[in-house]
Design an enzyme around this catalytic site. Structure first.
Site, PDB file in Angstrom:
ATOM      1  N   GLU A   1       4.462  -4.525  12.295  1.00 58.47           N
ATOM      2  CA  GLU A   1       3.469  -3.454  12.095  1.00 58.47           C
ATOM      3  C   GLU A   1       2.346  -4.079  11.283  1.00 58.47           C
ATOM      4  O   GLU A   1       2.504  -4.333  10.077  1.00 58.47           O
ATOM      5  CB  GLU A   1       4.087  -2.283  11.325  1.00 58.47           C
TER       6      GLU A   1
ATOM      7  N   ASN B   1       0.805  -1.233   0.000  1.00 62.74           N
ATOM      8  CA  ASN B   1       0.000   0.000   0.000  1.00 62.74           C
ATOM      9  C   ASN B   1       0.839   1.284   0.000  1.00 62.74           C
ATOM     10  O   ASN B   1       0.461   2.260  -0.636  1.00 62.74           O
ATOM     11  CB  ASN B   1      -1.020  -0.007   1.146  1.00 62.74           C
TER      12      ASN B   1
ATOM     13  N   CYS C   1      -3.398   1.241   6.664  1.00 64.63           N
ATOM     14  CA  CYS C   1      -3.603   0.489   7.914  1.00 64.63           C
ATOM     15  C   CYS C   1      -4.400   1.297   8.921  1.00 64.63           C
ATOM     16  O   CYS C   1      -5.196   0.747   9.671  1.00 64.63           O
ATOM     17  CB  CYS C   1      -2.248   0.084   8.488  1.00 64.63           C
TER      18      CYS C   1
ATOM     19  N   GLU D   1       7.925   1.580  15.522  1.00 67.59           N
ATOM     20  CA  GLU D   1       8.908   2.149  14.594  1.00 67.59           C
ATOM     21  C   GLU D   1       8.823   3.664  14.746  1.00 67.59           C
ATOM     22  O   GLU D   1       7.828   4.199  15.228  1.00 67.59           O
ATOM     23  CB  GLU D   1       8.587   1.747  13.158  1.00 67.59           C
TER      24      GLU D   1
HETATM   25  P1  NAD Z   1       0.889  -9.229   3.478  1.00 63.54           P
HETATM   26  O1  NAD Z   1       1.010  -9.650   4.884  1.00 63.54           O
HETATM   27  O2  NAD Z   1       0.169 -10.098   2.532  1.00 63.54           O
HETATM   28  O3  NAD Z   1       2.320  -8.988   2.819  1.00 63.54           O
HETATM   29  C1  NAD Z   1       3.273  -8.124   3.409  1.00 63.54           C
HETATM   30  C2  NAD Z   1       4.656  -8.523   2.948  1.00 63.54           C
HETATM   31  O4  NAD Z   1       4.967  -9.808   3.493  1.00 63.54           O
HETATM   32  C3  NAD Z   1       4.839  -8.684   1.448  1.00 63.54           C
HETATM   33  O5  NAD Z   1       6.110  -8.194   1.094  1.00 63.54           O
HETATM   34  C4  NAD Z   1       4.752 -10.169   1.247  1.00 63.54           C
HETATM   35  O6  NAD Z   1       5.408 -10.629   0.082  1.00 63.54           O
HETATM   36  C5  NAD Z   1       5.461 -10.682   2.477  1.00 63.54           C
HETATM   37  N1  NAD Z   1       5.141 -12.049   2.871  1.00 63.54           N
HETATM   38  C6  NAD Z   1       4.064 -12.792   2.537  1.00 63.54           C
HETATM   39  N2  NAD Z   1       4.133 -14.006   3.131  1.00 63.54           N
HETATM   40  C7  NAD Z   1       5.267 -14.020   3.860  1.00 63.54           C
HETATM   41  C8  NAD Z   1       5.877 -14.987   4.719  1.00 63.54           C
HETATM   42  N3  NAD Z   1       5.323 -16.169   4.961  1.00 63.54           N
HETATM   43  N4  NAD Z   1       7.039 -14.667   5.300  1.00 63.54           N
HETATM   44  C9  NAD Z   1       7.607 -13.445   5.116  1.00 63.54           C
HETATM   45  N5  NAD Z   1       7.073 -12.501   4.314  1.00 63.54           N
HETATM   46  C10 NAD Z   1       5.914 -12.772   3.695  1.00 63.54           C
HETATM   47  O7  NAD Z   1       0.256  -7.755   3.568  1.00 63.54           O
HETATM   48  P2  NAD Z   1      -0.241  -6.836   2.362  1.00 63.54           P
HETATM   49  O8  NAD Z   1      -1.490  -7.462   1.839  1.00 63.54           O
HETATM   50  O9  NAD Z   1       0.906  -6.546   1.458  1.00 63.54           O
HETATM   51  O10 NAD Z   1      -0.598  -5.480   3.120  1.00 63.54           O
HETATM   52  C11 NAD Z   1      -1.840  -5.171   3.633  1.00 63.54           C
HETATM   53  C12 NAD Z   1      -1.883  -5.365   5.133  1.00 63.54           C
HETATM   54  O11 NAD Z   1      -0.811  -4.667   5.745  1.00 63.54           O
HETATM   55  C13 NAD Z   1      -3.144  -4.806   5.784  1.00 63.54           C
HETATM   56  O12 NAD Z   1      -3.611  -5.695   6.769  1.00 63.54           O
HETATM   57  C14 NAD Z   1      -2.670  -3.521   6.431  1.00 63.54           C
HETATM   58  O13 NAD Z   1      -3.471  -3.082   7.509  1.00 63.54           O
HETATM   59  C15 NAD Z   1      -1.288  -3.887   6.837  1.00 63.54           C
HETATM   60  N6  NAD Z   1      -0.452  -2.704   6.979  1.00 63.54           N
HETATM   61  C16 NAD Z   1      -0.003  -2.370   8.218  1.00 63.54           C
HETATM   62  C17 NAD Z   1       0.754  -1.219   8.385  1.00 63.54           C
HETATM   63  C18 NAD Z   1       1.278  -0.833   9.729  1.00 63.54           C
HETATM   64  O14 NAD Z   1       2.211  -0.047   9.770  1.00 63.54           O
HETATM   65  N7  NAD Z   1       0.748  -1.328  10.832  1.00 63.54           N
HETATM   66  C19 NAD Z   1       1.056  -0.423   7.279  1.00 63.54           C
HETATM   67  C20 NAD Z   1       0.591  -0.804   6.033  1.00 63.54           C
HETATM   68  C21 NAD Z   1      -0.165  -1.952   5.894  1.00 63.54           C
END
Ligand code: NAD
Length: 492
Positions: free
Chosen positions: A263, A167, A297, A472
């Site tokens: 996060e 995002n 998020c 962070e």
């Molecule tokens: P996701 O968890 O699907 O993916 C995040 C990252 O993790 C990607 O780079 C992905 O390739 C990697 N990944 C996937 N499986 C993995 C594994 N088994 N081991 C290690 N890495 C792995 O999340 P998304 O769909 O890309 O993002 C959306 C989510 O992120 C939403 O839930 C949103 O709320 C959250 N988010 C949180 C914050 C925050 O700062 N708290 C900020 C932005 C987004």
């Protein structure tokens, strides 16, 4: 600053500017070399469903090479004076800003967000890099007397890895690069397979500024994250993403006792009291509900409006939401772009499919566009659905918002807190004292009075409950990339 560093590195500048970098070819950066892989892949432009350019699919060998280079660079980089490390971060920010327009277009093309929001994200990335160059992590003197001095020092962890979601690929990468590098760590970036492009170009630029092995990037498929979290020579993972993946990351990191910051997702409540100036706050509430097609998020994801003003408030919010143009982020005046990928489209679609099935009442939106390409949804507000419906209890991460009624303060606070998540929460009232009293009872890592989603590089950011572990940014964020060392010095 960029020019000074480039000269010192013996790099070519063109009239003091960064040399032209193309935005069409995308390669990994390992030990400051641009590298490709035999297998490549691409993501999809979510506004057109056309394929984007090919990117590397890293293998375990690439991971091993990057980790080895990061390990080799870690000690010398930690010995570079901190002020010099910070100067390089500022130079990096300046170099990024030289390519602001190119990064913004590329971001819109890969992520879908409108160009103005993409430009804003590039600016934020540079701001975060520069802000960390103003922050310090001095040794704390805990005790000092004639006999002894006890100090607490902060030492870099070594090799860190940043896992980024789709995002905010630029901001979230810069938000990890700055504290990791300024505290003397080396960092490997792993972008989301859905949005690798801007991150690959960021690190390609960084190659001109940081010594080999200090800042690297590997793009890949779904197996790359697990390779990194399992790697025995990485000291820390900083992960931003979903709760489901966060749990897997934690499980994997446990095997090598890696340091970990998580996060994760949220389901932020915003509580609107009966005394608000509706006209004044409506534009802000609408923006904070639908910015980036609600894929943030800390967006408002549950809107609790006092029953005394509910109808008037909802009507005004509907009128404001009507102003949002939906479309390709490269087109003029668009405020709501597509959701980022087909997986997310299918997920958000299930909430739209549930509207007739569950009898939810859309105050605006609710119907999917009949034809056309791209992962578009109309901004939708569901009028007072049951408190236990999934549109209230889950994080849709798309432009569909439940508006709910409340009348009792204690009850609405209990409802706001009745979730496993705790990322952000807000209370809106003309009576700041009352709102502050209510806000203090909310279980979330960031709480706002008369606002939502404010973030700043100097302010710690993190989640309560399942929304994360650790923080962070700010001084806390710097400490998250360090080992703490207590040192007892006896003077005799
Ligand atoms: P996701 O968890 O699907 O993916 C995040 C990252 O993790 C990607 O780079 C992905 O390739 C990697 N990944 C996937 N499986 C993995 C594994 N088994 N081991 C290690 N890495 C792995 O999340 P998304 O769909 O890309 O993002 C959306 C989510 O992120 C939403 O839930 C949103 O709320 C959250 N988010 C949180 C914050 C925050 O700062 N708290 C900020 C932005 C987004």
């Amino acid at each position: 600053m960029y020019e000074t560093i480039a000269k010192a590195n013996g790099d070519v500048t063109v009239n003091g500017h960064a040399p032209k970098m193309d935005f069409e070819t995308f390669r990994n950066v390992i030990n400051n070399e641009l590298t490709s892989t035999s297998k490549t892949r691409h993501s999809i432009n979510p506004a057109t469903t056309e394929p984007n350019a090919e990117v590397p699919v890293s293998t375990l060998e690439d991971v091993d090479n990057a980790v080895a280079a990061a390990r080799k660079a870690a000690k010398p980089w930690s010995q570079v004076p901190v002020e010099e490390r910070k100067e390089k971060l500022v130079a990096f920010a300046d170099a990024i800003l030289e390519y602001k327009d190119e990064f913004a277009r590329l971001l819109t093309q890969e992520q879908g967000k409108p160009l103005s929001q993409a430009t804003g994200e590039v600016d934020m990335g540079a701001t975060w890099l520069k802000a960390f160059s103003q922050m310090n992590l001095p040794e704390d003197i805990i005790e000092e007397d004639d006999e002894k001095k006890v100090i607490n020092r902060y030492l870099p962890l070594g090799v860190c890895c940043a896992i980024i979601p789709w995002n905010y690929p630029i901001l979230l990468a810069c938000g990890k690069i700055a504290p990791a590098l300024s505290t003397g760590n080396t960092l490997i970036i792993k972008p989301s397979p859905f949005t690798p492009y801007c991150d690959l170009k960021l690190v390609e630029l960084g190659r001109k500024i940081f010594p080999p092995g200090v800042l690297q990037i590997l793009s890949g498929g779904d197996d790359l994250g697990p390779m990194l979290t399992a790697h025995s020579d990485i000291d820390k993972i900083s992960f931003t993403g979903s709760i489901v993946t966060g749990k897997k990351v934690m499980e994997s990191c446990a095997k090598t006792l890696k340091r970990l910051t998580l996060e994760l997702g949220g389901n932020d409540p915003a509580i609107i009291c009966e005394d608000v100036d509706i006209e004044k706050i409506i534009p802000k509430i609408a923006l904070l509900s639908f910015l980036c097609a609600s894929q943030i998020c800390m967006m408002i994801k549950r809107l609790y409006v006092h029953e005394k003003i509910y109808d008037k408030f909802l009507a005004a919010l509907v009128e404001e939401t009507k102003k949002f143009k939906v479309g390709n982020g490269l087109d003029d005046g668009v405020f709501v772009g597509p959701v980022q990928n087909s997986m997310q489209y299918e997920k958000v679609k299930t909430y739209f499919d549930d509207i007739p099935k569950e009898g939810w009442k859309p105050a605006i939106g609710g119907k999917l566009p009949e034809n056309g390409k791209g992962y578009f949804f109309p901004p939708t507000i569901i009028d007072n659905p049951p408190e236990d419906s999934r549109i209230v209890t889950e994080e849709p991460f798309g432009p569909i918002l439940p508006a709910l009624k409340w009348k009792d303060e204690a009850d609405v606070i209990a409802k706001a807190n009745d979730t496993k998540t705790g990322l952000g929460a807000s209370v809106w009232s003309a009576d700041v004292e009352r709102a502050t009293r209510m806000a203090k009872q909310l279980e979330a890592g960031s709480v706002w009075v008369n606002s939502h989603f404010n973030v700043a590089p100097g302010v710690p950011f993190g989640g309560h409950k399942w929304s994360g572990i650790g923080t962070e940014w700010g001084t806390n964020g710097l400490k998250a990339y360090c080992n703490s060392q207590s040192m007892w010095i006896f003077k005799t």
